[in-house]
Design a protein around this motif. Structure first.
Motif, PDB file in Angstrom:
ATOM      1  N   TRP A 118       0.824  -1.206   0.000  1.00 52.16           N
ATOM      2  CA  TRP A 118       0.000   0.000   0.000  1.00 52.16           C
ATOM      3  C   TRP A 118       0.862   1.262   0.000  1.00 52.16           C
ATOM      4  CZ3 TRP A 118      -4.867   0.261  -1.297  1.00 52.16           C
ATOM      5  CH2 TRP A 118      -5.713  -0.830  -1.089  1.00 52.16           C
ATOM      6  N   ASN A 119       2.091   1.177   0.486  1.00 48.95           N
ATOM      7  CA  ASN A 119       2.967   2.346   0.527  1.00 48.95           C
ATOM      8  C   ASN A 119       3.385   2.825  -0.852  1.00 48.95           C
ATOM      9  OD1 ASN A 119       3.192   2.775   3.377  1.00 48.95           O
ATOM     10  ND2 ASN A 119       4.483   0.948   3.490  1.00 48.95           N
ATOM     11  N   GLN A 121       1.456   3.753  -2.954  1.00 45.68           N
ATOM     12  CA  GLN A 121       0.543   4.860  -3.236  1.00 45.68           C
ATOM     13  C   GLN A 121       0.770   6.042  -2.306  1.00 45.68           C
ATOM     14  OE1 GLN A 121      -3.263   2.720  -2.919  1.00 45.68           O
ATOM     15  NE2 GLN A 121      -3.504   2.942  -5.136  1.00 45.68           N
ATOM     16  N   SER A 122       1.839   5.974  -1.496  1.00 44.44           N
ATOM     17  CA  SER A 122       2.112   7.028  -0.531  1.00 44.44           C
ATOM     18  C   SER A 122       2.435   8.337  -1.228  1.00 44.44           C
ATOM     19  CB  SER A 122       3.282   6.622   0.376  1.00 44.44           C
ATOM     20  OG  SER A 122       3.714   7.704   1.156  1.00 44.44           O
ATOM     21  N   LEU A 126       5.844   9.286  -3.504  1.00 41.83           N
ATOM     22  CA  LEU A 126       5.608   9.490  -4.930  1.00 41.83           C
ATOM     23  C   LEU A 126       5.631  10.952  -5.345  1.00 41.83           C
ATOM     24  CD1 LEU A 126       2.785   6.900  -5.660  1.00 41.83           C
ATOM     25  CD2 LEU A 126       5.129   6.826  -6.476  1.00 41.83           C
ATOM     26  N   THR A 132       6.989   4.478  -9.062  1.00 37.25           N
ATOM     27  CA  THR A 132       6.994   3.343  -8.150  1.00 37.25           C
ATOM     28  C   THR A 132       8.237   2.483  -8.355  1.00 37.25           C
ATOM     29  OG1 THR A 132       5.627   2.139  -9.747  1.00 37.25           O
ATOM     30  CG2 THR A 132       4.487   3.258  -7.953  1.00 37.25           C
ATOM     31  N   GLU A 164      -5.191   2.334 -10.450  1.00 35.32           N
ATOM     32  CA  GLU A 164      -4.017   3.044  -9.952  1.00 35.32           C
ATOM     33  C   GLU A 164      -2.793   2.151  -9.793  1.00 35.32           C
ATOM     34  OE1 GLU A 164      -5.146   4.869  -6.335  1.00 35.32           O
ATOM     35  OE2 GLU A 164      -6.546   6.286  -7.247  1.00 35.32           O
ATOM     36  N   MET A 165      -2.975   0.857  -9.543  1.00 34.25           N
ATOM     37  CA  MET A 165      -1.841  -0.025  -9.258  1.00 34.25           C
ATOM     38  C   MET A 165      -1.303  -0.746 -10.488  1.00 34.25           C
ATOM     39  SD  MET A 165      -1.398   0.547  -6.076  1.00 34.25           S
ATOM     40  CE  MET A 165      -0.257  -0.713  -5.533  1.00 34.25           C
ATOM     41  N   ALA A 168       2.342   0.163 -10.910  1.00 31.93           N
ATOM     42  CA  ALA A 168       3.114  -0.400  -9.805  1.00 31.93           C
ATOM     43  C   ALA A 168       3.311  -1.895  -9.983  1.00 31.93           C
ATOM     44  CB  ALA A 168       2.399  -0.102  -8.487  1.00 31.93           C
TER      45      ALA A 168
END
Length: 434
Positions: A118-119, A121-122, A126, A132, A164-165, A168
């Motif tokens: 989850w980090n 998306q920090s 970022l 990422t 969003e991921m 990543a």
């Protein structure tokens, strides 16, 4: 709880490491590098430093897998031509995945780093033009600079979230391929951790080894008996072995964390009785901490308090404790009268904590000390009072009973829904060969 420092590295990394890792932090400024280390390093302090495989019950297959893939390759690298570099751990929340990794780190002398996906998306990590991939490179570099090390990625299923991921996920796969195909990483092991493996797609699953020890299953009946017995050793109790068997039969479906919450809640019952009681009586107990009683600060703390906790005890709190003790000792109708009235009544009292010999209140008995316990108003030697009027070091907490545990068990339920168990079984039947 004070945490001992990890032991020094057992083996030096290959000499090519320094050249290869010079630019691993390229694209990450100093502030973001510190942010990444802030996320990783506290996990080392969070993990239990005294955890061993012997303290973990019901997951012997997982323990054997970690010994084979982590402990032995790190301690005896010459025995392995190509050790396993990445494997999965999946299981219910509270099933003991972090305990297992901690035990593996302690047994191998490795450092343990945990990075929650989850980090990625920090906003702190970022900010600016960093991607990422830059963050992941930095995470891998921290592990490479602290070999031998275990790098754990928590909640890997998050990478399969649409939207969003997506970027990543591609960056993670790219970095994992780089990790798996370079010998420089021989002293680093990557562990993927998830609670919902059925949410991971094939592109992520194929990066890790899935073996019988990957599944951290729920404790069976025998494991629950051992776990409950070990947990109760930390608190005063009157439970017998047959009680643990009964509790085990009534906690089917409980995770290790559920059992720990159960015992912790039940152990509060004697303290609640002290809080709510209106009468106390004096008993004589074996003095196990006499050497520390002469220090005015130490004597107000329970012996389980570490020096660090004592130092953090605020001056206001300490002053209040000392004021209570001073006022209590001055109360002629309270402490002094109770001492006179109950000394004779308890002269032949069976001493707590295993001492079956009678004891008197005489000053010459250095092995005994006076304590006050909660009691009923009708008990011999009972006198009215509140726990807040007693000196801190004069209060004796009672023992946790089977009734205390049963009362908490009525209010407890397994934290794991039945749907999760069904999905795990379906996943294992479709994707795992064990």
């Amino acid at each position: 709880m004070q945490v001992r420092q990890k032991s020094t590295t057992l083996h030096q990394a290959p000499s090519s490491q320094t050249i290869h890792s010079k630019n691993r932090m390229a694209g990450i400024d100093e502030t973001q590098r510190k942010s990444i280390e802030t996320i990783l390093y506290p996990e080392m302090e969070r993990i239990w430093s005294n955890q061993t495989f012997e303290n973990i019950f019901g997951v012997e297959v997982c323990c054997d897998m970690l010994k084979e893939n982590v402990v032995l390759p790190f301690r005896f690298p010459h025995l392995y031509k190509k050790p396993e570099r990445a494997f999965m751990l999946f299981g219910a929340p509270g099933s003991g995945k972090s305990y297992l990794l901690s035990a593996a780190a302690n047994a191998s002398g490795a450092k343990l780093f945990v990075f929650n996906v989850w980090n990625l998306q920090s906003g702190i990590l970022l900010r600016g033009t960093n991607s990422t991939r830059d963050i992941l490179k930095s995470v891998f570099k921290v592990a490479l600079d602290n070999v031998p090390s275990i790098l754990c990625f928590e909640d890997l299923e998050v990478l399969c979230s649409k939207g969003e991921m997506d970027a990543a996920k591609k960056d993670f796969i790219s970095e994992m391929h780089n990790f798996l195909h370079h010998d420089i990483w021989d002293m680093v092991v990557v562990v993927g951790m998830t609670q919902t493996p059925w949410k991971m797609d094939s592109s992520l699953r194929e990066l890790f080894s899935w073996c019988p020890g990957s599944h951290v299953d729920l404790p069976d009946a025998e494991a629950r008996i051992k776990a409950l017995t070990a947990m109760c050793e930390k608190v005063p109790h009157t439970l017998q072995q047959e009680h643990f068997a009964v509790l085990s039969s009534r906690t089917t479906g409980f995770t290790g964390a559920d059992l720990e919450v159960l015992i912790r809640s039940a152990s509060m019952a004697p303290i609640r009785r002290l809080r709510d009681t209106s009468h106390f009586k004096k008993i004589l107990v074996k003095n196990e901490n006499k050497t520390n009683r002469d220090h005015p600060k130490d004597r107000t703390f329970h012996r389980s308090f570490s020096k660090e906790k004592q130092d953090n005890f605020s001056s206001n709190q300490q002053m209040q404790v000392e004021a209570n003790e001073k006022n209590f000792n001055k109360n002629e109708t309270g402490y002094v009268q109770a001492t006179k009235d109950t000394c004779k009544a308890f002269s032949n009292l069976t001493v707590n904590q295993g001492n079956s010999e009678g004891a008197s209140c005489g000053k010459g008995n250095d092995a005994m000390e006076e304590k006050f316990i909660a009691c009923d108003a009708e008990d011999s030697g009972a006198f009215p009072g509140s726990i807040f009027d007693l000196p801190a070091d004069k209060v004796q907490v009672g023992e946790m009973s089977m009734q205390d545990v049963e009362e908490e068990l009525i209010k407890s339920r397994p934290s794991l829904p039945d749907e999760w168990v069904e999905k795990i079984l379906l996943f294992k039947s479709e994707f795992c060969a064990f």
